[in-house]
Design an enzyme around this catalytic site. Structure first.
Site, mmCIF file in Angstrom:
data_model
loop_
_atom_site.group_PDB
_atom_site.id
_atom_site.type_symbol
_atom_site.label_atom_id
_atom_site.label_comp_id
_atom_site.label_asym_id
_atom_site.label_seq_id
_atom_site.Cartn_x
_atom_site.Cartn_y
_atom_site.Cartn_z
ATOM 1 N N LYS A 108 5.322 3.719 17.157
ATOM 2 C CA LYS A 108 5.330 2.623 16.181
ATOM 3 C C LYS A 108 6.546 2.760 15.287
ATOM 4 O O LYS A 108 6.782 3.814 14.685
ATOM 5 C CB LYS A 108 4.047 2.643 15.347
ATOM 6 N N ASN A 113 5.105 5.993 3.377
ATOM 7 C CA ASN A 113 4.299 6.641 2.342
ATOM 8 C C ASN A 113 4.109 8.142 2.525
ATOM 9 O O ASN A 113 3.379 8.766 1.762
ATOM 10 C CB ASN A 113 2.938 5.954 2.253
ATOM 11 N N THR A 114 4.739 8.718 3.550
ATOM 12 C CA THR A 114 4.734 10.169 3.744
ATOM 13 C C THR A 114 6.172 10.646 3.680
ATOM 14 O O THR A 114 6.995 10.218 4.500
ATOM 15 C CB THR A 114 4.109 10.560 5.091
ATOM 16 N N ASN A 129 0.834 -1.198 0.000
ATOM 17 C CA ASN A 129 0.000 0.000 0.000
ATOM 18 C C ASN A 129 0.870 1.250 0.000
ATOM 19 O O ASN A 129 1.968 1.266 0.553
ATOM 20 C CB ASN A 129 -0.952 0.009 1.199
ATOM 21 N N ASN A 172 5.736 -1.599 11.625
ATOM 22 C CA ASN A 172 4.965 -1.082 10.498
ATOM 23 C C ASN A 172 5.289 -1.912 9.256
ATOM 24 O O ASN A 172 5.905 -2.966 9.350
ATOM 25 C CB ASN A 172 5.319 0.399 10.284
ATOM 26 N N PHE A 200 -1.761 8.120 4.364
ATOM 27 C CA PHE A 200 -2.519 8.706 5.481
ATOM 28 C C PHE A 200 -3.777 9.429 4.998
ATOM 29 O O PHE A 200 -4.057 10.574 5.394
ATOM 30 C CB PHE A 200 -1.658 9.694 6.284
#
Length: 343
Positions: free
Chosen positions: A215, A183-184, A114, A244, A118
């Site tokens: 996390k 992903n950020t 994925n 994660n 967010f």
């Protein structure tokens, strides 16, 4: 029944569309008049409760952040047998996430890639919703996972996290600082100690009495994991969530063309199991037994959950296997743990 339905129907649908379809059904469960019957069918057959973070979890197994981004299906997920639901990742600013497509199945690997980014409606919107959930009877324990807003520069991340903390700590049973999503842009850099220490210190002060966890990523070296674990203890945090998703693509059996077509993003599911277990063991060697360590990554069966608990996990979370095993997954885990503990 579900494996046939997945193979013939769900696997043919766009993964994100299929997720929303299943999510809407789960969200609707509490509105049915069958809630009591569903709860009786999915609850553990023996006492599996865990006391940690000053809370009582009805079962050690919960659903990881990412499934319920905005806290809209918490009660339905609890009805399915999850002892806790970690919502989010939520950000101070609402944001649409990355362009679609951004969710991909690797069926042969029982994995998911994925790059959601967010996507969520923002902390303020979620806080109103979650404040109502806190008063619902028989609800699961409610965790809230917060991250950096994409529009905010990394240098201004602390203030951004504090905005979310002010809104969400009062409505959460526990709060999680997410510094490990791939992903950020720039987010994982916050795991560096010189950036992480002031961030955790500030969020802990703002969170007040709400238990605070961090996390971390599976792609850290063991030495980096140890240093973060020691920081968590020294700063008085309540726990660590490990791990994660990973940016690694090692050991996959899916066709290379399928993997390449999915592109960048975090990999979750069965291929993450070995590293997630390793990180758990590294953490548990250096933190007090009283520290809450939540293990997540590659968990599919009750035996998997039991292995994590035996390795020192306080609680265990899952997500990706939900896509492959269906709505009775948590029930299967709970019943399996009950049988294992009976022997």
């Amino acid at each position: 029944m579900y494996p046939f339905f997945f193979a013939t129907v769900l696997s043919k649908l766009d993964p994100e569309f299929a997720h929303h379809l299943a999510f809407d059904v789960i969200r609707a469960l509490p509105k049915l008049r069958l809630s009591s019957a569903i709860r009786k069918h999915t609850r553990p057959t023996t006492d599996l409760s865990v006391s940690t973070l000053g809370l009582t979890f009805p079962t050690p197994f919960g659903v990881a952040a990412g499934f319920d981004k905005d806290g809209k299906a918490v009660i339905g997920l609890g009805l399915l047998g999850f002892g806790h639901v970690e919502v989010g990742t939520l950000t101070a600013h609402s944001q649409p996430g990355n362009p679609t497509p951004r969710l991909f199945r690797l069926v042969r690997d029982r994995a998911v890639i994925n790059r959601m980014g967010f996507n969520n409606g923002g902390a303020a919107d979620a806080s109103k919703r979650l404040s109502k959930i806190r008063h619902v009877a028989h609800r699961p324990v409610l965790g809230v996972n917060i991250g950096k807003s994409r529009v905010v520069k990394v240098d201004n991340a602390i203030d951004d996290y504090l905005t979310s903390t002010k809104l969400l700590a009062p409505v959460a049973d526990y709060l999680v600082v997410n510094v490990s999503s791939p992903n950020t842009p720039g987010l994982r850099g916050l795991q560096e100690l010189d950036k992480l220490a002031p961030l955790l210190t500030a969020v802990k002060a703002e969170a007040g009495s709400t238990p605070l966890l961090v996390k971390i990523a599976p792609d850290l070296s063991d030495d980096e994991v140890v240093r973060i674990a020691e920081l968590v203890v020294s700063r008085g945090l309540d726990g660590i969530i490990a791990t994660n998703t990973t940016i690694s693509r090692n050991g996959l059996v899916s066709d290379r063309a399928v993997i390449d077509a999915a592109g960048a993003g975090g990999l979750s599911g069965a291929p993450l199991a070995a590293r997630s277990l390793e990180v758990l063991r590294v953490i548990r060697r250096v933190v007090p037994s009283s520290l809450c360590v939540i293990s997540v990554g590659g968990v599919s069966t009750a035996d998997d959950v039991a292995e994590r608990l035996d390795a020192g996990a306080t609680l265990v979370q899952g997500y990706s296997a939900f896509l492959y095993l269906g709505p009775l997954w948590a029930r299967q885990i709970n019943r399996g743990l009950s049988r294992l503990r009976a022997h």
